[in-house]
Scaffold this motif. Structure first.
Motif, mmCIF file in Angstrom:
data_model
loop_
_atom_site.group_PDB
_atom_site.id
_atom_site.type_symbol
_atom_site.label_atom_id
_atom_site.label_comp_id
_atom_site.label_asym_id
_atom_site.label_seq_id
_atom_site.Cartn_x
_atom_site.Cartn_y
_atom_site.Cartn_z
ATOM 1 N N ALA A 1 0.720 -1.141 0.102
ATOM 2 C CA ALA A 1 0.013 -0.084 -0.171
ATOM 3 C C ALA A 1 0.668 1.572 0.192
ATOM 4 C CB ALA A 1 -0.831 0.076 1.220
ATOM 5 N N LYS A 2 2.203 1.066 0.147
ATOM 6 C CA LYS A 2 3.150 2.423 0.252
ATOM 7 C C LYS A 2 4.197 1.960 -0.727
ATOM 8 C CE LYS A 2 2.325 3.787 4.915
ATOM 9 N NZ LYS A 2 2.930 4.159 6.109
ATOM 10 N N LYS A 3 4.571 2.924 -1.412
ATOM 11 C CA LYS A 3 5.967 2.737 -2.610
ATOM 12 C C LYS A 3 6.924 2.342 -1.536
ATOM 13 C CE LYS A 3 4.381 6.072 -5.378
ATOM 14 N NZ LYS A 3 4.377 7.191 -6.044
ATOM 15 N N GLY A 4 7.884 1.654 -2.133
ATOM 16 C CA GLY A 4 9.140 1.195 -1.563
ATOM 17 C C GLY A 4 9.008 0.529 -0.164
ATOM 18 N N ASN A 5 7.930 0.159 0.334
ATOM 19 C CA ASN A 5 7.865 -0.360 1.755
ATOM 20 C C ASN A 5 7.656 -1.887 1.516
ATOM 21 O OD1 ASN A 5 8.102 1.360 3.811
ATOM 22 N ND2 ASN A 5 6.208 2.383 2.956
ATOM 23 N N PHE A 6 8.093 -2.618 2.402
ATOM 24 C CA PHE A 6 7.974 -4.066 2.429
ATOM 25 C C PHE A 6 6.615 -4.772 2.898
ATOM 26 C CE2 PHE A 6 10.987 -7.070 1.582
ATOM 27 C CZ PHE A 6 10.307 -8.373 2.153
ATOM 28 N N HIS A 7 5.841 -4.676 1.969
ATOM 29 C CA HIS A 7 4.625 -5.439 1.936
ATOM 30 C C HIS A 7 3.671 -4.928 3.006
ATOM 31 C CE1 HIS A 7 2.215 -8.910 0.204
ATOM 32 N NE2 HIS A 7 2.122 -9.037 1.362
ATOM 33 N N VAL A 8 2.919 -3.821 2.781
ATOM 34 C CA VAL A 8 2.130 -3.055 3.774
ATOM 35 C C VAL A 8 0.597 -3.249 3.215
ATOM 36 C CG1 VAL A 8 1.393 -0.989 4.782
ATOM 37 C CG2 VAL A 8 3.636 -1.420 4.226
ATOM 38 N N ALA A 9 -0.273 -3.875 3.936
ATOM 39 C CA ALA A 9 -1.471 -4.071 3.461
ATOM 40 C C ALA A 9 -2.503 -2.863 3.643
ATOM 41 C CB ALA A 9 -2.342 -5.302 4.650
ATOM 42 N N PRO A 10 -3.233 -2.853 2.424
ATOM 43 C CA PRO A 10 -4.133 -1.574 2.501
ATOM 44 C C PRO A 10 -4.624 -1.091 3.779
ATOM 45 C CG PRO A 10 -4.483 -3.091 0.293
ATOM 46 C CD PRO A 10 -3.660 -3.744 1.433
ATOM 47 N N LEU A 11 -5.286 -1.953 4.391
ATOM 48 C CA LEU A 11 -6.137 -1.839 5.793
ATOM 49 C C LEU A 11 -5.228 -1.080 6.509
ATOM 50 C CD1 LEU A 11 -8.649 -4.501 5.538
ATOM 51 C CD2 LEU A 11 -9.020 -2.110 4.785
ATOM 52 N N SER A 12 -3.907 -1.394 6.507
ATOM 53 C CA SER A 12 -3.120 -0.955 7.745
ATOM 54 C C SER A 12 -2.554 0.643 7.577
ATOM 55 C CB SER A 12 -1.736 -1.806 7.849
ATOM 56 O OG SER A 12 -0.999 -1.680 6.768
ATOM 57 N N VAL A 13 -2.992 1.115 6.241
ATOM 58 C CA VAL A 13 -2.649 2.598 6.124
ATOM 59 C C VAL A 13 -3.709 3.439 6.903
ATOM 60 C CG1 VAL A 13 -1.941 4.108 4.431
ATOM 61 C CG2 VAL A 13 -1.301 1.846 4.078
ATOM 62 N N SER A 14 -3.226 4.496 7.718
ATOM 63 C CA SER A 14 -4.371 5.176 8.229
ATOM 64 C C SER A 14 -4.437 6.618 7.508
ATOM 65 C CB SER A 14 -4.185 5.284 9.855
ATOM 66 O OG SER A 14 -2.767 5.684 10.098
ATOM 67 N N GLU A 15 -3.093 7.177 7.110
ATOM 68 C CA GLU A 15 -3.296 8.645 6.567
ATOM 69 C C GLU A 15 -3.855 8.627 5.337
ATOM 70 O OE1 GLU A 15 0.595 6.792 5.123
ATOM 71 O OE2 GLU A 15 -0.482 6.505 7.303
ATOM 72 N N ARG A 16 -4.307 7.843 4.670
ATOM 73 C CA ARG A 16 -5.171 7.907 3.306
ATOM 74 C C ARG A 16 -5.707 6.891 3.123
ATOM 75 N NH1 ARG A 16 -1.777 5.494 -0.739
ATOM 76 N NH2 ARG A 16 0.115 4.870 0.120
ATOM 77 N N THR A 17 -6.740 6.948 2.124
ATOM 78 C CA THR A 17 -7.556 5.766 1.731
ATOM 79 C C THR A 17 -6.742 5.034 0.518
ATOM 80 O OG1 THR A 17 -9.576 6.991 2.061
ATOM 81 C CG2 THR A 17 -9.614 5.025 0.572
ATOM 82 N N VAL A 18 -6.525 3.739 0.757
ATOM 83 C CA VAL A 18 -5.706 3.023 -0.123
ATOM 84 C C VAL A 18 -6.871 2.046 -0.938
ATOM 85 C CG1 VAL A 18 -3.729 1.150 -0.524
ATOM 86 C CG2 VAL A 18 -3.744 3.035 1.146
ATOM 87 N N PRO A 19 -6.909 1.834 -2.080
ATOM 88 C CA PRO A 19 -7.717 0.823 -2.824
ATOM 89 C C PRO A 19 -7.457 -0.292 -2.572
ATOM 90 C CG PRO A 19 -6.136 2.051 -4.262
ATOM 91 C CD PRO A 19 -6.000 2.811 -3.088
ATOM 92 N N ASP A 20 -8.447 -1.252 -2.664
ATOM 93 C CA ASP A 20 -8.111 -2.736 -2.473
ATOM 94 C C ASP A 20 -7.736 -3.388 -4.252
ATOM 95 O OD1 ASP A 20 -8.691 -3.288 0.136
ATOM 96 O OD2 ASP A 20 -10.703 -3.699 -0.414
ATOM 97 N N GLU A 21 -8.186 -2.431 -5.108
ATOM 98 C CA GLU A 21 -7.986 -2.746 -6.448
ATOM 99 C C GLU A 21 -7.313 -1.722 -7.142
ATOM 100 O OE1 GLU A 21 -10.224 -5.106 -9.971
ATOM 101 O OE2 GLU A 21 -11.331 -4.477 -8.265
#
Length: 176
Positions: A100-120
């Motif tokens: 869910a974040k560029k350059g990070n090591f496998h972050v699930a979309p639901l674990s990002v709180s500062e913005r909405t991250v799409p599932d698709e």
């Protein structure tokens, strides 16, 4: 520079997609990856080891000014390219929703709180091989959280097939 072989993956969302190219020869597989900043530890980010000395990977989108302009829109991009044709083998290209974040090591979309991250995440894929160009518009969906020990072995759920092709001796290319 005008490579004989080039695969590009383009997406607008601020997430990490990984362009993966699996080469299989005599039941031995190697995976070359292109991504923004950091790919999974099971990827070979030095494509010369698999695709020959004229191979390279590039990515754009680590910052807003590094994105590529295509058809009036700014995109993140990942490329794998070879100045000549790739060596003999069977190839399968995939787009993987890695983080869910560029350059990070496998972050699930639901674990990002500062913005909405799409599932698709919708994307455009382009492949140029042997003077032929193939394009595809698809999307890849986050299906499963994967433990770090699973790595790419269990990422089929988070991946979408792009292109499959074979390169035979003498450089004959067949698309599937």
């Amino acid at each position: 520079e005008n490579p004989q072989f080039k695969i590009g993956l383009f997406w607008e969302e601020e997430v990490q997609l990984v362009l993966r190219l699996r080469r299989t020869v005599a039941n031995e597989s190697s995976i070359v990856c292109s991504c923004i900043n950091r790919c999974d530890r099971n990827c070979i980010t030095d494509p010369t080891k698999v695709l020959g000395v004229t191979a390279g990977v590039e990515s754009y989108g680590a910052t807003e000014v590094e994105k590529v302009l295509m058809a009036g829109k700014m995109y993140n991009a990942a490329y794998i390219k070879v100045n000549d044709l790739p060596p003999r083998g069977s190839y399968k290209a995939e787009a993987t929703y890695w983080s869910a974040k560029k350059g990070n090591f496998h972050v699930a979309p639901l674990s990002v709180s500062e913005r909405t991250v799409p599932d698709e995440v919708p994307f455009i894929a382009l492949m140029k091989i042997d003077k032929r160009v193939v394009t595809s518009r698809k999307s890849v969906k986050w299906q499963k959280d994967v433990k770090l020990t699973d790595a790419f072995d269990h990422l089929a759920e988070n991946s979408k097939n792009l292109f499959q092709f074979d390169v035979a001796g003498g450089g004959q290319v067949s698309l599937h």
